[in-house]
Design a protein around this motif. Structure first.
Motif, PDB file in Angstrom:
ATOM      1  N   TYR A   1     -10.703  14.342  -4.307  1.00  0.00           N
ATOM      2  CA  TYR A   1      -9.903  13.885  -3.173  1.00  0.00           C
ATOM      3  C   TYR A   1     -10.614  14.161  -1.848  1.00  0.00           C
ATOM      4  O   TYR A   1     -10.474  13.403  -0.892  1.00  0.00           O
ATOM      5  N   ARG A   2     -11.392  15.240  -1.796  1.00  0.00           N
ATOM      6  CA  ARG A   2     -12.056  15.590  -0.544  1.00  0.00           C
ATOM      7  C   ARG A   2     -13.267  14.693  -0.288  1.00  0.00           C
ATOM      8  O   ARG A   2     -13.493  14.238   0.849  1.00  0.00           O
ATOM      9  N   PHE A   3     -14.078  14.415  -1.336  1.00  0.00           N
ATOM     10  CA  PHE A   3     -15.343  13.701  -1.132  1.00  0.00           C
ATOM     11  C   PHE A   3     -15.347  12.282  -1.697  1.00  0.00           C
ATOM     12  O   PHE A   3     -16.367  11.589  -1.609  1.00  0.00           O
TER      13      PHE A   3
ATOM     14  N   PHE B   1      -5.016   0.394   5.811  1.00  0.00           N
ATOM     15  CA  PHE B   1      -5.562   0.502   4.448  1.00  0.00           C
ATOM     16  C   PHE B   1      -6.721  -0.483   4.319  1.00  0.00           C
ATOM     17  O   PHE B   1      -6.572  -1.677   4.576  1.00  0.00           O
ATOM     18  N   GLU B   2      -7.873   0.054   3.955  1.00  0.00           N
ATOM     19  CA  GLU B   2      -9.064  -0.788   3.855  1.00  0.00           C
ATOM     20  C   GLU B   2     -10.018  -0.179   2.840  1.00  0.00           C
ATOM     21  O   GLU B   2     -10.243   1.045   2.831  1.00  0.00           O
ATOM     22  N   ASP B   3     -10.561  -1.040   1.978  1.00  0.00           N
ATOM     23  CA  ASP B   3     -11.540  -0.619   0.969  1.00  0.00           C
ATOM     24  C   ASP B   3     -11.018   0.524   0.110  1.00  0.00           C
ATOM     25  O   ASP B   3     -11.748   1.467  -0.239  1.00  0.00           O
ATOM     26  N   GLY B   4      -9.752   0.454  -0.226  1.00  0.00           N
ATOM     27  CA  GLY B   4      -9.182   1.448  -1.122  1.00  0.00           C
ATOM     28  C   GLY B   4      -8.932   2.805  -0.495  1.00  0.00           C
ATOM     29  O   GLY B   4      -8.684   3.793  -1.197  1.00  0.00           O
TER      30      GLY B   4
ATOM     31  N   PRO C   1      -5.410   7.027  -1.589  1.00  0.00           N
ATOM     32  CA  PRO C   1      -3.963   6.803  -1.754  1.00  0.00           C
ATOM     33  C   PRO C   1      -3.316   7.777  -2.728  1.00  0.00           C
ATOM     34  O   PRO C   1      -2.149   8.134  -2.558  1.00  0.00           O
ATOM     35  N   ALA C   2      -4.071   8.237  -3.733  1.00  0.00           N
ATOM     36  CA  ALA C   2      -3.497   9.155  -4.711  1.00  0.00           C
ATOM     37  C   ALA C   2      -3.316  10.565  -4.159  1.00  0.00           C
ATOM     38  O   ALA C   2      -2.597  11.379  -4.753  1.00  0.00           O
ATOM     39  N   ASN C   3      -3.947  10.860  -3.035  1.00  0.00           N
ATOM     40  CA  ASN C   3      -3.844  12.199  -2.460  1.00  0.00           C
ATOM     41  C   ASN C   3      -2.569  12.290  -1.617  1.00  0.00           C
ATOM     42  O   ASN C   3      -2.593  12.421  -0.392  1.00  0.00           O
ATOM     43  N   THR C   4      -1.441  12.213  -2.307  1.00  0.00           N
ATOM     44  CA  THR C   4      -0.147  12.140  -1.618  1.00  0.00           C
ATOM     45  C   THR C   4       0.177  13.416  -0.852  1.00  0.00           C
ATOM     46  O   THR C   4       0.862  13.380   0.179  1.00  0.00           O
TER      47      THR C   4
END
Length: 1004
Positions: A53-55, A173-176, A153-156
């Protein structure tokens, strides 16, 4: 490559201790080049998912280049902060300043990219939220106004951290990838979020101390008499519901118990967690104990040991080291030099204090900075018999000692939503953060009464152990500001108990109208006079005569409570005289029965030599279970089906025609009100006097026995009738309740801070910045003052200097006659009584003659500094002041100019920013206010114009904290309009605000 020393020194002021969501603490500090190993160790403990999630990619380990980049900062364009516990990283955050294209940049670029990483074991503790507050404050300090963050997006969890922060945001939101951009300027919502998080964290930290699942007493001696042995015995004897351990390093081998309590030689030897450690060892051994506790995972400490700031400078440094060490392990401290803590809840029953007896359970929270005063308060609240009054009992008690860490502010956070506490009583000798205390007090007082007595308030100094920032404001001003925040300010410990007793037992009065009834005409008149002295509106006393029966008291009280023109009732009672007159127990039942019918109005009793009545009135004061009366006593009590008291008004068991003797002599005026229930006694060694028994059924009077179906445990919030041994004490407590009730009503609609279209905030800021460029602190000259005030729509009546008679004549021609000639030298300024002012000069001849008189009387023009000013419309001379105090904050003051202010100190004060309602109340709260509103036939002044002036001054100081002092004197308020004849403004760099910015624990 830059190093940390290339551009800025290490910013030590960014270091801070913070309270996390679960009540633990962490230290926030800048990351430096010395943290390489800590960073690598931290990263190794982060899960692969968190790293992803960080990188945004698998990143199992940090390269040497990464470690260098993440530990080398210039503290301007690149900043990294770490949250640490035990010296090890648990989370990091960094920002990098970027330009328009997202590339690295330097000032004046005002945007930065921010990123977090939190160790999985510490996620959910609010670490990221705290770090965001601190990194945002750092960024604002370095000229950054906007943060950008890219999040998967998964890092809610991280998206929620940004979303819930309360800043103004934009999301794309751009490029995922979710891109979040938000301004760092604090908003009302961001401050509300910050305060809510602060409340939850600090309340939880106190809860962990007051509701521990396990306690270890470190330093528990093997022989009676020692502090540790006493504390251990007090916890054990109170019936503590958790696990209790004794710790003594001198414990013989093989011994595993001490006075029936499991014992160990070290905290490390205890199997299982320890939530709270009570430390009683000498000060020189405390650091070793703290290390043991920290390594074992202890959550908090109560340090009873003395020898810290209470013993001088060396002890103060020892105290600071203690706090730093404890916070390193995430622990909070009560103390050192603390008396202890108590929680009477049946789920806890903790008496971790030097009090040998557990207080009765009740609804009052008690905080004392002094152990001696704590002992006195507990004694008064718990004492039984002897004619001394009591209250409903204690929910929690905290004695903070030197208050090195946990303070009254923290305890207020806990009490605010503690369902076991209805009234808060506090004895304070110093207030470490008055701004925050005022904010918390206002919020607490809106839901439950807060009564405060302050020690060392008249020119005294704070106790040696209290390292707090001094305030320059007079005590009267600070007290007025506290009252504005809803605090019930009292002067003595006796008043504290008296007010708490009434507020804990009775509803708040709807107004100041008081009915007085009783069996003594003289006592009724004393009560009437006391009501007038306290600003209440008493009805003429109703004398029932000394032969009044319980039935007569019941009927009179019922009529008074049913009277719509009555808001409260004071019942006066003296010893019964004559057959059929009121006995103590019967009278108490009669009063409670009548009061139960109208539970919305407060009732209190002023009694003389009626110890038994005081006991009977408070017989059900505790919410603890009370032993039921003996079966034979219940059987012997005649009952009247219609006379039993409802369940919300508890009654005392009694027998008709045979009651206990009073428990002791009548209380002295300095002792607290209404005694706690004592076991019935039929006599005493010294043979106390008794009162005639109640006449059972005599003369057809109705009996008021206890209801046979009452539960053994008092219902929630019983309205019990408090009794006072002196009229002035009971009435003073009632007056405090009346004022507090009015504050509650006013607080429901506090008003608003109005907007004025003609205010030029930006122009004022430019003037202030330009003037401050000349020096760190300066008083503006007349022209600069007029220009700054003019930006806020405040016009100062023009005055022109007159160094010579010819200059005076020229000034008068410019302004137009009639004019005033004034000496502005410091010793003559605002002193019309000395003759330094000449008014209504109609022409040049009069002006020159007045000029000659002034110079002849007072000296040369250079000494007098004369000015010529156009005459203003006649009115009332007033003074308006605003000041920013480093400790108490910004305050606005108002009074009448001259003797009223200078001699009598008749000034009123409000916290800035002032609302429209507060401005109106400000001008009406001085004692000389009638002079503004048509006193003795004079024309009322333009109060609307005066209120607007106050609001504009408030806005100026609130918008620009660099304006540290404003004085408008005199302000002549006429029937139409007003004139500001003289003004002064002082500028300085804004004082540090410890109630704004990121959350941080104070360092005393």
């Amino acid at each position: 490559m830059q190093t940390s020393s290339d551009r800025h020194e290490y910013p030590a002021h960014w270091e801070a201790d913070v309270v996390l969501r679960d009540g633990g603490t962490a230290r926030v500090r800048p990351i430096t080049v010395d943290d390489a190993e800590r960073l690598v160790s931290f990263y190794e403990q982060v899960s692969d998912e968190s790293k992803y999630y960080r990188f945004f990619a698998p990143y199992p380990r940090l390269s040497a280049k990464d470690v260098h980049r993440f530990t080398h900062h210039d503290f301007v364009d690149r900043v990294g902060l770490a949250a640490t516990i035990g010296g090890e990283f648990i989370a990091t955050v960094r920002y990098d300043r970027i330009g328009a294209g997202g590339t690295p940049a330097s000032a004046p670029a005002d945007e930065a990219e921010v990123a977090f990483l939190v160790q999985d074991a510490h996620q959910g503790r609010g670490v990221a939220s705290a770090l965001l507050e601190h990194i945002a404050a750092v960024a604002r300090e370095r000229g950054i106004r906007r943060f950008a963050a890219e999040v998967l997006p998964a890092n809610t969890k991280m998206i929620k951290v940004f979303r819930d922060a309360g800043y103004t945001q934009q999301r794309s939101f751009e490029d995922g990838v979710v891109r979040l951009e938000f301004d760092l300027e604090p908003t009302d919502r961001s401050l509300a979020v910050q305060y809510a998080r602060e409340h939850r964290a600090e309340a939880r930290s106190v809860q962990r101390l007051l509701q521990p699942g396990s306690v270890a007493v470190v330093g528990a001696g093997r022989t009676p008499g020692g502090v540790g042995h006493s504390v251990l015995g007090n916890i054990r004897d109170a019936g503590y519901t958790g696990r209790l351990y004794a710790v003594n390093k001198a414990l013989p081998e093989g011994q595993d118990a001490l006075d029936g309590v499991p014992a160990r030689r070290s905290v490390r030897d205890i199997d299982g967690p320890v939530d709270l450690a009570v430390v009683t060892v000498p000060a020189e051994h405390v650091p070793d104990v703290v290390t043991e506790c920290g390594e074992h995972g202890v959550q908090g400490l109560v340090v009873v040991s003395a020898g810290y700031a209470d013993s001088g400078p060396e002890g103060r440094e020892r105290q600071r080291a203690l706090v730093r060490q404890a916070r390193t392990y995430g622990m909070r401290i009560i103390g050192p030099n603390a008396f202890g803590i108590i929680n009477t809840s049946s789920d806890v029953r903790l008496n971790a204090s030097l009090a040998p007896q557990m207080p009765r359970p009740g609804r009052i929270g008690l905080f004392a900075q002094s152990g001696a005063i704590g002992i006195a308060l507990l004694s008064r609240l718990h004492r039984r018999g002897g004619g001394v009054t009591g209250v409903t009992g204690v929910s929690t008690f905290v004695s903070s000692g030197n208050r090195a860490d946990v303070s009254g502010n923290d305890v207020l956070q806990y009490w605010y939503d503690d369902p076991e506490t209805d009234v808060a009583l506090m004895y304070l000798e110093s207030i470490g953060n008055p701004r925050k205390f005022t904010r918390l007090a206002r919020r607490t007082a809106a839901v439950k009464p807060l009564v405060v007595v302050q020690g060392a308030r008249h020119g005294g100094t704070a106790p040696q152990g209290h390292a707090v920032r001094a305030t320059r404001l007079p005590h009267a001003t600070v007290s007025a500001l506290l009252r504005q925040a809803g605090v019930i300010r009292v002067d003595t410990i006796t008043d504290l108990v008296d007010a708490g007793l009434l507020l804990a037992r009775q509803p708040l009065p709807a107004g100041p109208r008081v009915a007085i009834l009783g069996n003594s005409e003289s006592l009724g008149l004393l009560t009437y006079d006391a009501c007038l002295s306290e600003g209440l509106r008493p009805h003429p006393p109703l004398d029932l005569t000394t032969a009044a029966s319980p039935d007569a008291f019941h009927a009179a009280l019922s009529r008074a409570l049913a009277d719509d023109t009555c808001d409260a009732v004071v019942v006066t009672a003296i010893p019964a005289v004559g057959e059929g007159s009121a006995g103590d127990a019967a009278l108490a039942r009669a009063l409670r029965s009548a009061a139960a019918a109208v539970p919305a109005k407060p009732v209190l009793v002023v009694h003389v030599e009626l110890g038994g009545l005081a006991e009977a009135l408070s017989a059900a004061a505790s919410t603890a279970r009370q032993p039921p009366p003996p079966a034979d006593a219940r059987a012997a009590t005649p009952t009247a089906p219609q006379a039993a008291a409802p369940l919300d008004r508890q009654t005392a068991p009694s027998t008709a025609g045979d009651r206990a003797a009073p428990s002791g002599p009548a209380p002295a005026p300095g002792e607290p009100a209404t005694p706690l229930p004592a076991e019935p006694r039929t006599g005493a060694p010294d043979g106390p006097r008794t009162f005639p028994p109640a006449a059972a059924g005599a003369g057809g009077s109705v009996q008021y026995p206890p209801a046979a179906h009452e539960p053994a445990e008092a219902p929630e919030g019983p309205h019990l009738i408090p009794a006072y041994p002196a009229a002035e004490r009971g009435v003073r407590a009632l007056a405090q309740a009346v004022a507090y009730a009015q504050w509650r009503r006013d607080a429901a609609d506090p008003g608003k801070v109005p907007e004025y279209e003609d205010i030029d905030e930006k122009g004022a800021a430019e003037l202030i910045a330009g003037n401050l460029a000349r020096g760190q602190g300066l008083t503006l000259d007349t022209e600069e003052t007029c220009a700054l005030l003019g930006r806020y729509g405040i016009r100062v009546h023009r005055a022109l200097p007159a160094p010579t008679p010819d200059d005076a004549a020229a000034a008068a021609r410019t302004l137009g006659y009639p004019v005033a000639l004034k000496a502005t030298a410091p010793h003559l300024r605002h002193r019309a009584d000395l003759g330094g002012v000449r008014l209504d000069l109609a022409d040049e001849e009069q002006l020159r003659r007045a000029y000659a008189e002034l110079t002849e009387l007072f000296g040369t023009p250079a000494e007098l500094r004369p000015v010529v000013q156009g005459m203003a419309p006649r009115g009332v001379d007033t003074v308006v002041r605003a000041v920013i105090d480093p400790a108490a904050g910004a305050a606005l003051s108002f009074g009448l100019a001259g003797a009223a202010t200078q001699l009598l100190g008749d000034m009123a004060h409000r916290l800035i920013p002032v609302t429209d309602r507060e401005a109106g109340s400000l001008i009406r709260s001085i004692r000389t206010a009638p002079l503004l509103f048509g006193w003795r036939g004079s024309a009322p002044v333009d109060s609307a114009a005066l209120e607007e002036l106050l609001l504009r001054v408030s806005r100026l100081v609130d918008d620009h904290p660099e304006v540290v002092a404003v004085t408008l004197e005199p302000v002549v308020v006429a029937p139409r309009g007003l004139s500001v004849l003289s003004a002064s403004v002082r500028l300085a760099p804004p004082p540090a605000r410890d109630d704004l910015g990121p959350r941080t624990l104070p360092a005393y």
